[in-house]
Design a protein around this motif. Structure first.
Motif, mmCIF file in Angstrom:
data_model
loop_
_atom_site.group_PDB
_atom_site.id
_atom_site.type_symbol
_atom_site.label_atom_id
_atom_site.label_comp_id
_atom_site.label_asym_id
_atom_site.label_seq_id
_atom_site.Cartn_x
_atom_site.Cartn_y
_atom_site.Cartn_z
ATOM 1 N N GLU A 1 -2.259 -2.907 -5.556
ATOM 2 C CA GLU A 1 -1.907 -1.515 -5.877
ATOM 3 C C GLU A 1 -3.132 -0.617 -6.001
ATOM 4 O O GLU A 1 -3.006 0.608 -5.965
ATOM 5 N N ARG A 2 -4.321 -1.193 -6.132
ATOM 6 C CA ARG A 2 -5.543 -0.385 -6.115
ATOM 7 C C ARG A 2 -5.772 0.266 -4.757
ATOM 8 O O ARG A 2 -6.458 1.279 -4.643
ATOM 9 N N LEU A 3 -5.190 -0.324 -3.694
ATOM 10 C CA LEU A 3 -5.476 0.112 -2.325
ATOM 11 C C LEU A 3 -4.294 0.758 -1.632
ATOM 12 O O LEU A 3 -4.464 1.377 -0.582
ATOM 13 N N VAL A 4 -3.084 0.617 -2.192
ATOM 14 C CA VAL A 4 -1.881 1.156 -1.543
ATOM 15 C C VAL A 4 -1.082 1.989 -2.536
ATOM 16 O O VAL A 4 -1.022 1.647 -3.725
ATOM 17 N N PRO A 5 -0.434 3.072 -2.093
ATOM 18 C CA PRO A 5 0.365 3.909 -2.984
ATOM 19 C C PRO A 5 1.795 3.415 -3.118
ATOM 20 O O PRO A 5 2.746 4.205 -3.202
ATOM 21 N N VAL A 6 1.963 2.112 -3.174
ATOM 22 C CA VAL A 6 3.281 1.483 -3.058
ATOM 23 C C VAL A 6 3.503 0.581 -4.268
ATOM 24 O O VAL A 6 2.547 0.046 -4.846
ATOM 25 N N ASP A 7 4.758 0.394 -4.639
ATOM 26 C CA ASP A 7 5.115 -0.495 -5.732
ATOM 27 C C ASP A 7 5.065 -1.946 -5.247
ATOM 28 O O ASP A 7 5.993 -2.421 -4.597
ATOM 29 N N VAL A 8 3.982 -2.627 -5.572
ATOM 30 C CA VAL A 8 3.841 -4.039 -5.223
ATOM 31 C C VAL A 8 4.353 -4.906 -6.373
ATOM 32 O O VAL A 8 5.035 -5.904 -6.158
ATOM 33 N N LEU A 9 4.050 -4.503 -7.595
ATOM 34 C CA LEU A 9 4.426 -5.298 -8.764
ATOM 35 C C LEU A 9 5.936 -5.473 -8.870
ATOM 36 O O LEU A 9 6.422 -6.515 -9.298
ATOM 37 N N GLY A 10 6.692 -4.459 -8.480
ATOM 38 C CA GLY A 10 8.146 -4.518 -8.612
ATOM 39 C C GLY A 10 8.849 -5.298 -7.511
ATOM 40 O O GLY A 10 10.077 -5.444 -7.557
ATOM 41 N N GLU B 1 7.235 9.724 2.787
ATOM 42 C CA GLU B 1 7.404 9.784 1.334
ATOM 43 C C GLU B 1 8.218 8.606 0.804
ATOM 44 O O GLU B 1 7.984 8.126 -0.309
ATOM 45 N N TRP B 2 9.187 8.155 1.592
ATOM 46 C CA TRP B 2 10.054 7.056 1.163
ATOM 47 C C TRP B 2 9.269 5.771 0.884
ATOM 48 O O TRP B 2 9.752 4.891 0.144
ATOM 49 N N ALA B 3 8.076 5.657 1.464
ATOM 50 C CA ALA B 3 7.267 4.453 1.296
ATOM 51 C C ALA B 3 6.481 4.455 -0.013
ATOM 52 O O ALA B 3 5.860 3.443 -0.352
ATOM 53 N N VAL B 4 6.477 5.576 -0.730
ATOM 54 C CA VAL B 4 5.750 5.683 -2.002
ATOM 55 C C VAL B 4 6.779 5.762 -3.120
ATOM 56 O O VAL B 4 7.391 6.807 -3.331
ATOM 57 N N GLN B 5 6.975 4.646 -3.809
ATOM 58 C CA GLN B 5 8.026 4.582 -4.819
ATOM 59 C C GLN B 5 7.670 5.450 -6.039
ATOM 60 O O GLN B 5 6.501 5.714 -6.322
ATOM 61 N N LYS B 6 8.705 5.853 -6.760
ATOM 62 C CA LYS B 6 8.551 6.798 -7.870
ATOM 63 C C LYS B 6 7.565 6.307 -8.917
ATOM 64 O O LYS B 6 6.793 7.096 -9.489
ATOM 65 N N THR C 1 4.986 9.398 -10.185
ATOM 66 C CA THR C 1 5.384 10.315 -11.259
ATOM 67 C C THR C 1 5.344 9.628 -12.606
ATOM 68 O O THR C 1 6.204 8.792 -12.900
ATOM 69 N N GLY C 2 4.352 9.970 -13.416
ATOM 70 C CA GLY C 2 4.282 9.487 -14.785
ATOM 71 C C GLY C 2 4.070 7.993 -14.874
ATOM 72 O O GLY C 2 4.100 7.266 -13.888
ATOM 73 N N GLY C 3 3.822 7.513 -16.068
ATOM 74 C CA GLY C 3 3.674 6.084 -16.284
ATOM 75 C C GLY C 3 2.282 5.589 -15.954
ATOM 76 O O GLY C 3 1.495 6.242 -15.260
ATOM 77 N N ALA C 4 1.988 4.391 -16.429
ATOM 78 C CA ALA C 4 0.641 3.832 -16.302
ATOM 79 C C ALA C 4 0.256 3.501 -14.870
ATOM 80 O O ALA C 4 -0.930 3.447 -14.547
ATOM 81 N N ARG C 5 1.254 3.290 -13.993
ATOM 82 C CA ARG C 5 0.948 2.855 -12.630
ATOM 83 C C ARG C 5 1.028 3.992 -11.616
ATOM 84 O O ARG C 5 0.892 3.765 -10.417
ATOM 85 N N ALA C 6 1.247 5.217 -12.082
ATOM 86 C CA ALA C 6 1.234 6.352 -11.158
ATOM 87 C C ALA C 6 -0.206 6.622 -10.739
ATOM 88 O O ALA C 6 -1.127 6.586 -11.556
#
Length: 380
Positions: free
Chosen positions: A78-87, A260-265, A269-274
């Motif tokens: 997640e340091r390198l991609v704007p995508v939800d990997v953890l989820g 935009e669909w590839a960048v999860q909320k 928007t907000g939260g520690a992982r934004a």
């Protein structure tokens, strides 16, 4: 093909040649651009039945967490991609983007959660830089292993499920973006239900020494035919899918590219992982304010295809281009020319009329909604 250029070979190169493939240099690999039927028939066969594609030139990479916890590898990526990997749950795959410090796209990729590690597939032309990028930034958290001894086969089309299920019945139980380890012909393969054609299908990572045997077994099915890069390109264009280096690159942000669909909320928007990814200070404001330009579909009004590189004008007599075509050709399924390109966001509304310059002649085009054909992924 220039014999003086030493090209890389895939585990299926000999088979591609034996099957009559017209071989070309693609990203430094000897690859088939088409077979005897030709691009049009190969495209239509894939839409009607099933096509087999050699995509072994793509990069396959494992990120193995040093801690033993896949969550740590996910947070590192997640340091390198704007995508939800953890989820991402184990056994699932997702589309992602590497971004740079200006928000530009370094490459697009697929990544999957394998339970104890992450599995990545990256583009052939970018894989050396992608692996170097991963090693430069993630080596503290992950062991990065490039798999150089495996083939990658894409089986695409409405008959893909029945064709693969004859060799591995469990494949029929998979849904779009599922990833499983399956035994096929007694060979352990990593299979995802995915592809880049807009059709249902699979991508099969197989040990290189067994790739030809697997391809031959699939081709014994009369519904399956070998397909070259030419039809792969027309299929993905009809499906509105980006080709790195044409439709997306370091000059395009995810928002400008209509991804935009590839960048999860959770990442925007907000939260520690934004945020927390390269170029977040550029990309995140674009979600609120838009980007200056936008990738759109383009439908030429005549029958002449408009190729990538053509300039776009706001009216027939204008002298200054407002945009450009990034990919274009004839859509065999759409039965019409299709294209994609970038225009000012103010001109991105479907139905907007523009003019493309084709060898000094202005041809009318209309901004069109993507995709040009309805995807047929198996969602459940």
């Amino acid at each position: 093909m220039d014999d003086t250029v030493r090209l890389n070979r895939t585990p299926l190169t000999d088979l591609n040649i034996a099957l009559g493939g017209k071989m070309v240099n693609f990203a430094g690999y000897e690859m088939p651009v088409q077979f005897a039927p030709g691009v049009m028939k190969e495209h239509l066969h894939t839409r009607a039945k099933a096509g087999l594609f050699d995509v072994s030139h793509m990069g396959q990479v494992i990120l193995r967490p040093r801690s033993g916890r896949v969550e740590d590898a996910a947070l590192a990526l997640e340091r390198l991609v704007p995508v939800d990997v953890l989820g991402l749950k184990p056994g699932r795959q997702r589309y992602g983007l590497f971004t740079d410090e200006k928000g530009g796209i370094l490459d697009d990729l697929m990544f999957a959660n394998r339970g104890d590690h992450l599995f990545l597939v990256v583009n052939a032309a970018c894989k050396a830089q992608d692996v170097a990028h991963l090693r430069a930034h993630l080596s503290d958290a992950c062991e990065i292993e490039e798999l150089t001894d495996r083939g990658l086969i894409a089986l695409q089309g409405p008959a893909a499920e029945s064709a693969l299920a004859k060799l591995a019945p469990e494949a029929a139980d998979m849904a779009f973006m599922d990833l499983r380890e399956l035994s096929i012909l007694g060979i352990s393969c990593l299979v995802s239900r995915s592809g880049y054609s807009g059709e249902d299908g699979y991508e099969i990572s197989v040990p290189g020494t067994h790739a030809e045997a697997l391809a031959k077994a699939l081709l014994e099915n009369p519904d399956v035919q070998p397909i070259g890069l030419g039809a792969r390109d027309s299929l993905r264009l009809e499906a509105g899918l980006c080709l790195y280096g044409n439709d997306i690159d370091r000059t395009t942000t995810p928002v400008a590219a209509a991804l935009e669909w590839a960048v999860q909320k959770v990442r925007r928007t907000g939260g520690a992982r934004a945020g927390g990814f390269p170029g977040a200070d550029v990309v995140l404001p674009e979600f609120e304010n838009g980007a200056p330009t936008r990738r759109v579909g383009l439908a030429p009004e005549g029958r002449a295809p408009i190729r990538g590189g053509a300039d776009l004008y706001a009216d027939e007599a204008a002298t200054t281009p407002v945009g450009h075509v990034t990919s274009g050709g004839f859509g065999p399924t759409a039965e019409a020319p299709v294209a994609m390109g970038y225009v000012p966001t103010a001109l991105a509304t479907p139905g907007t009329r523009l003019w493309a310059d084709v060898r000094g002649k202005r041809l009318p085009v209309a901004v069109a909604t993507l995709p040009f054909v309805t995807p047929r992924y198996k969602r459940s």
